[in-house]
Design a protein around this motif. Structure first.
Motif, PDB file in Angstrom:
ATOM      1  N   LEU A  81      -3.751 -13.494 -11.222  1.00  0.00           N
ATOM      2  CA  LEU A  81      -3.446 -12.067 -11.272  1.00  0.00           C
ATOM      3  C   LEU A  81      -3.270 -11.567 -12.706  1.00  0.00           C
ATOM      4  CD1 LEU A  81      -0.942 -12.214  -8.321  1.00  0.00           C
ATOM      5  CD2 LEU A  81      -2.944 -10.732  -8.324  1.00  0.00           C
ATOM      6  N   GLU A  82      -2.804 -12.438 -13.587  1.00  0.00           N
ATOM      7  CA  GLU A  82      -2.559 -12.071 -14.989  1.00  0.00           C
ATOM      8  C   GLU A  82      -3.792 -12.225 -15.868  1.00  0.00           C
ATOM      9  OE1 GLU A  82       2.129 -13.533 -15.273  1.00  0.00           O
ATOM     10  OE2 GLU A  82       0.489 -14.973 -15.432  1.00  0.00           O
ATOM     11  N   SER A  83      -4.780 -12.987 -15.413  1.00  0.00           N
ATOM     12  CA  SER A  83      -5.929 -13.340 -16.247  1.00  0.00           C
ATOM     13  C   SER A  83      -6.823 -12.141 -16.578  1.00  0.00           C
ATOM     14  CB  SER A  83      -6.768 -14.411 -15.538  1.00  0.00           C
ATOM     15  OG  SER A  83      -7.948 -14.693 -16.286  1.00  0.00           O
ATOM     16  N   ASP A  84      -7.305 -12.116 -17.815  1.00  0.00           N
ATOM     17  CA  ASP A  84      -8.287 -11.111 -18.227  1.00  0.00           C
ATOM     18  C   ASP A  84      -9.714 -11.654 -18.131  1.00  0.00           C
ATOM     19  OD1 ASP A  84      -6.367  -9.176 -18.868  1.00  0.00           O
ATOM     20  OD2 ASP A  84      -6.052 -10.046 -20.862  1.00  0.00           O
ATOM     21  N   GLN A  85      -9.849 -12.873 -17.633  1.00  0.00           N
ATOM     22  CA  GLN A  85     -11.159 -13.529 -17.598  1.00  0.00           C
ATOM     23  C   GLN A  85     -11.789 -13.545 -16.208  1.00  0.00           C
ATOM     24  OE1 GLN A  85     -12.162 -14.356 -20.678  1.00  0.00           O
ATOM     25  NE2 GLN A  85     -10.120 -13.653 -21.332  1.00  0.00           N
ATOM     26  N   VAL A  86     -11.157 -12.929 -15.224  1.00  0.00           N
ATOM     27  CA  VAL A  86     -11.695 -12.927 -13.863  1.00  0.00           C
ATOM     28  C   VAL A  86     -11.805 -11.490 -13.355  1.00  0.00           C
ATOM     29  CG1 VAL A  86     -10.753 -15.205 -13.329  1.00  0.00           C
ATOM     30  CG2 VAL A  86      -9.397 -13.153 -12.829  1.00  0.00           C
ATOM     31  N   LYS A  87     -12.552 -11.321 -12.266  1.00  0.00           N
ATOM     32  CA  LYS A  87     -12.714 -10.004 -11.668  1.00  0.00           C
ATOM     33  C   LYS A  87     -11.538  -9.718 -10.735  1.00  0.00           C
ATOM     34  CE  LYS A  87     -15.943  -7.217  -8.946  1.00  0.00           C
ATOM     35  NZ  LYS A  87     -17.246  -7.201  -8.224  1.00  0.00           N
ATOM     36  N   HIS A  88     -10.979  -8.530 -10.857  1.00  0.00           N
ATOM     37  CA  HIS A  88      -9.816  -8.154 -10.051  1.00  0.00           C
ATOM     38  C   HIS A  88     -10.164  -7.038  -9.073  1.00  0.00           C
ATOM     39  CE1 HIS A  88      -6.991 -10.551 -12.443  1.00  0.00           C
ATOM     40  NE2 HIS A  88      -7.674 -10.147 -13.501  1.00  0.00           N
ATOM     41  N   SER A  89      -9.513  -7.095  -7.903  1.00  0.00           N
ATOM     42  CA  SER A  89      -9.747  -6.074  -6.877  1.00  0.00           C
ATOM     43  C   SER A  89      -8.577  -5.113  -6.722  1.00  0.00           C
ATOM     44  CB  SER A  89     -10.034  -6.747  -5.526  1.00  0.00           C
ATOM     45  OG  SER A  89     -11.218  -7.511  -5.604  1.00  0.00           O
ATOM     46  N   ILE A  90      -7.401  -5.484  -7.228  1.00  0.00           N
ATOM     47  CA  ILE A  90      -6.246  -4.581  -7.155  1.00  0.00           C
ATOM     48  C   ILE A  90      -6.295  -3.625  -8.340  1.00  0.00           C
ATOM     49  CG2 ILE A  90      -3.732  -4.391  -7.201  1.00  0.00           C
ATOM     50  CD1 ILE A  90      -3.543  -7.108  -5.894  1.00  0.00           C
ATOM     51  N   HIS A  91      -6.416  -2.350  -8.028  1.00  0.00           N
ATOM     52  CA  HIS A  91      -6.471  -1.320  -9.071  1.00  0.00           C
ATOM     53  C   HIS A  91      -5.490  -0.202  -8.739  1.00  0.00           C
ATOM     54  CE1 HIS A  91      -9.991  -3.219 -10.859  1.00  0.00           C
ATOM     55  NE2 HIS A  91     -10.558  -3.261  -9.650  1.00  0.00           N
ATOM     56  N   PRO A  92      -4.798   0.349  -9.735  1.00  0.00           N
ATOM     57  CA  PRO A  92      -4.850  -0.046 -11.141  1.00  0.00           C
ATOM     58  C   PRO A  92      -4.208  -1.414 -11.361  1.00  0.00           C
ATOM     59  CG  PRO A  92      -3.128   1.585 -10.802  1.00  0.00           C
ATOM     60  CD  PRO A  92      -3.878   1.485  -9.504  1.00  0.00           C
ATOM     61  N   ARG A  93      -4.673  -2.118 -12.374  1.00  0.00           N
ATOM     62  CA  ARG A  93      -4.219  -3.483 -12.613  1.00  0.00           C
ATOM     63  C   ARG A  93      -2.724  -3.562 -12.881  1.00  0.00           C
ATOM     64  NH1 ARG A  93      -5.826  -7.857 -16.160  1.00  0.00           N
ATOM     65  NH2 ARG A  93      -4.564  -8.901 -14.597  1.00  0.00           N
ATOM     66  N   HIS A  94      -2.164  -2.506 -13.463  1.00  0.00           N
ATOM     67  CA  HIS A  94      -0.739  -2.600 -13.798  1.00  0.00           C
ATOM     68  C   HIS A  94       0.134  -2.715 -12.559  1.00  0.00           C
ATOM     69  CE1 HIS A  94      -1.218   1.965 -13.780  1.00  0.00           C
ATOM     70  NE2 HIS A  94      -0.303   1.759 -12.856  1.00  0.00           N
ATOM     71  N   ASP A  95      -0.361  -2.287 -11.376  1.00  0.00           N
ATOM     72  CA  ASP A  95       0.414  -2.475 -10.148  1.00  0.00           C
ATOM     73  C   ASP A  95       0.676  -3.959  -9.904  1.00  0.00           C
ATOM     74  OD1 ASP A  95       0.669   0.199  -9.568  1.00  0.00           O
ATOM     75  OD2 ASP A  95      -0.977   0.258  -8.133  1.00  0.00           O
ATOM     76  N   ALA A  96      -0.386  -4.755 -10.006  1.00  0.00           N
ATOM     77  CA  ALA A  96      -0.260  -6.198  -9.785  1.00  0.00           C
ATOM     78  C   ALA A  96       0.545  -6.858 -10.902  1.00  0.00           C
ATOM     79  CB  ALA A  96      -1.641  -6.838  -9.683  1.00  0.00           C
ATOM     80  N   ILE A  97       0.319  -6.426 -12.138  1.00  0.00           N
ATOM     81  CA  ILE A  97       1.013  -7.029 -13.286  1.00  0.00           C
ATOM     82  C   ILE A  97       2.523  -6.802 -13.197  1.00  0.00           C
ATOM     83  CG2 ILE A  97       1.296  -6.937 -15.792  1.00  0.00           C
ATOM     84  CD1 ILE A  97      -1.260  -8.342 -14.863  1.00  0.00           C
ATOM     85  N   HIS A  98       2.925  -5.586 -12.839  1.00  0.00           N
ATOM     86  CA  HIS A  98       4.357  -5.310 -12.707  1.00  0.00           C
ATOM     87  C   HIS A  98       4.979  -6.199 -11.633  1.00  0.00           C
ATOM     88  CE1 HIS A  98       4.131  -2.166 -15.526  1.00  0.00           C
ATOM     89  NE2 HIS A  98       3.711  -1.193 -14.731  1.00  0.00           N
ATOM     90  N   ILE A 133      18.301 -10.017  -4.951  1.00  0.00           N
ATOM     91  CA  ILE A 133      18.040  -9.164  -3.796  1.00  0.00           C
ATOM     92  C   ILE A 133      17.501  -7.804  -4.224  1.00  0.00           C
ATOM     93  CG2 ILE A 133      20.313  -8.077  -3.518  1.00  0.00           C
ATOM     94  CD1 ILE A 133      18.103  -9.449  -0.693  1.00  0.00           C
ATOM     95  N   GLU A 134      17.962  -7.274  -5.354  1.00  0.00           N
ATOM     96  CA  GLU A 134      17.444  -5.987  -5.817  1.00  0.00           C
ATOM     97  C   GLU A 134      15.987  -6.120  -6.251  1.00  0.00           C
ATOM     98  OE1 GLU A 134      18.727  -3.235  -5.312  1.00  0.00           O
ATOM     99  OE2 GLU A 134      20.840  -3.666  -4.971  1.00  0.00           O
ATOM    100  N   CYS A 135      15.633  -7.236  -6.873  1.00  0.00           N
ATOM    101  CA  CYS A 135      14.239  -7.470  -7.260  1.00  0.00           C
ATOM    102  C   CYS A 135      13.355  -7.653  -6.031  1.00  0.00           C
ATOM    103  CB  CYS A 135      14.139  -8.696  -8.161  1.00  0.00           C
ATOM    104  SG  CYS A 135      14.790  -8.446  -9.828  1.00  0.00           S
ATOM    105  N   VAL A 136      13.871  -8.373  -5.043  1.00  0.00           N
ATOM    106  CA  VAL A 136      13.118  -8.570  -3.800  1.00  0.00           C
ATOM    107  C   VAL A 136      12.892  -7.225  -3.100  1.00  0.00           C
ATOM    108  CG1 VAL A 136      13.314  -9.503  -1.450  1.00  0.00           C
ATOM    109  CG2 VAL A 136      13.751 -10.980  -3.426  1.00  0.00           C
ATOM    110  N   ARG A 137      13.927  -6.387  -3.062  1.00  0.00           N
ATOM    111  CA  ARG A 137      13.789  -5.064  -2.452  1.00  0.00           C
ATOM    112  C   ARG A 137      12.719  -4.247  -3.176  1.00  0.00           C
ATOM    113  NH1 ARG A 137      20.285  -3.909  -2.115  1.00  0.00           N
ATOM    114  NH2 ARG A 137      20.675  -4.903  -0.087  1.00  0.00           N
ATOM    115  N   TRP A 138      12.774  -4.278  -4.502  1.00  0.00           N
ATOM    116  CA  TRP A 138      11.794  -3.509  -5.275  1.00  0.00           C
ATOM    117  C   TRP A 138      10.378  -4.015  -4.995  1.00  0.00           C
ATOM    118  CZ3 TRP A 138       8.008  -4.662  -8.780  1.00  0.00           C
ATOM    119  CH2 TRP A 138       7.410  -3.567  -9.427  1.00  0.00           C
ATOM    120  N   ALA A 139      10.213  -5.335  -4.981  1.00  0.00           N
ATOM    121  CA  ALA A 139       8.888  -5.916  -4.747  1.00  0.00           C
ATOM    122  C   ALA A 139       8.374  -5.591  -3.344  1.00  0.00           C
ATOM    123  CB  ALA A 139       8.933  -7.432  -4.963  1.00  0.00           C
TER     124      ALA A 139
END
Length: 262
Positions: A81-98, A133-139
């Motif tokens: 998910l963090e790699s810049d060397q592969v093709k990604h399907s989740i857009h915008p990418r920052h959603d997955a990165i966060h 638990i707050e991080c899990v809720r956010w995720a």
């Protein structure tokens, strides 16, 4: 009667596109983490948080790569998910990165913390579990925001209701509700029922049926809870009753143990 949003309803809205098995496991871990946190079971809450992270990483990897794996390692999923060397399907990418950054924080944090107590009544496990638990809720909420299929107002409501917690002491038997504790005052029982009702609230008739108390007792309890010196319950324009923020605060801080079966 409607209650807080249920697992089945959530699954219907996010699976597809999410894999149904992994999605079901994710919701199970989320609910388990919430319940353990409510019960002040700090260490298992941290463990559940780690398992939640593993499952969500696999779900995100599947959505981003197109490859489904029920067992791919947490770090492998995150690196893709963090790699810049592969093709990604989740857009915008920052959603997955966060999401990955939050998951990595939880996963590493909960595995490195010790159990060194700072007082007989308050320990790092308490504080750590609150962070987890707050991080899990956010995720969980961010996952709903990204993958929810349907009305955005409905997903917003689902997210708000996920911030509330389960009410094990309220049983649903066919179309009837029953508070399965006998040690609640009339006010407490009304608060528990309205917490169970979520944003929709309950009508006076529904509260009367569910509370199974004398009509005058229910009326007196509502009058006290809606009074200007309490303001824990509010009557909506449609006549239904729901908790205010003050009411929710009382449930969280003073009645959490009474939401359990006992």
């Amino acid at each position: 009667m409607m209650a807080l949003i249920e697992k089945k309803k959530l699954l219907e809205k996010i699976s597809p596109p999410l894999d149904p098995l992994l999605c079901s496991q994710l919701l199970d871990e989320f609910i388990s983490a919430e319940k353990r946190f409510i019960q002040r079971d700090w260490e298992p809450a941290e463990l559940d948080g780690g398992q939640f992270c593993e499952i969500l990483a696999r779900l995100l990897y599947h959505q981003d790569s197109g490859t489904l794996s029920q067992s791919k390692g947490f770090d492998e999923c995150c690196k893709y998910l963090e790699s810049d060397q592969v093709k990604h399907s989740i857009h915008p990418r920052h959603d997955a990165i966060h999401l990955v950054r939050v998951l990595r924080t939880v996963y590493k944090f909960r595995s490195q913390r010790g159990a060194v107590h700072i007082s007989p009544t308050y320990s790092p496990n308490h504080m750590d579990s609150k962070l987890v638990i707050e991080c899990v809720r956010w995720a969980m909420n961010e996952t709903l925001r990204i993958f929810w299929q349907g009305d955005r107002d409905v997903v917003a409501k689902a997210i708000r209701e996920l911030l509330q917690f389960d009410v094990p002491c309220v049983g649903v038997f066919s179309d009837a509700l029953l508070v399965q504790r006998t040690d609640l005052s009339s006010e407490e029982e009304i608060l528990v029922l309205l917490h169970f009702a979520g944003e929709e609230g309950f009508s006076r008739t529904e509260l009367g049926k569910a509370a199974r108390r004398a009509p005058s007792t229910v009326t007196n309890a509502l009058q006290k809870l809606t009074a200007s010196n309490s303001r824990q319950v509010f009557q909506l324009g449609n006549g239904r009753y729901r908790l205010t923020d003050l009411g929710s605060k009382r449930v969280r801080e003073h009645l959490s143990s009474k939401l359990l079966l006992g």
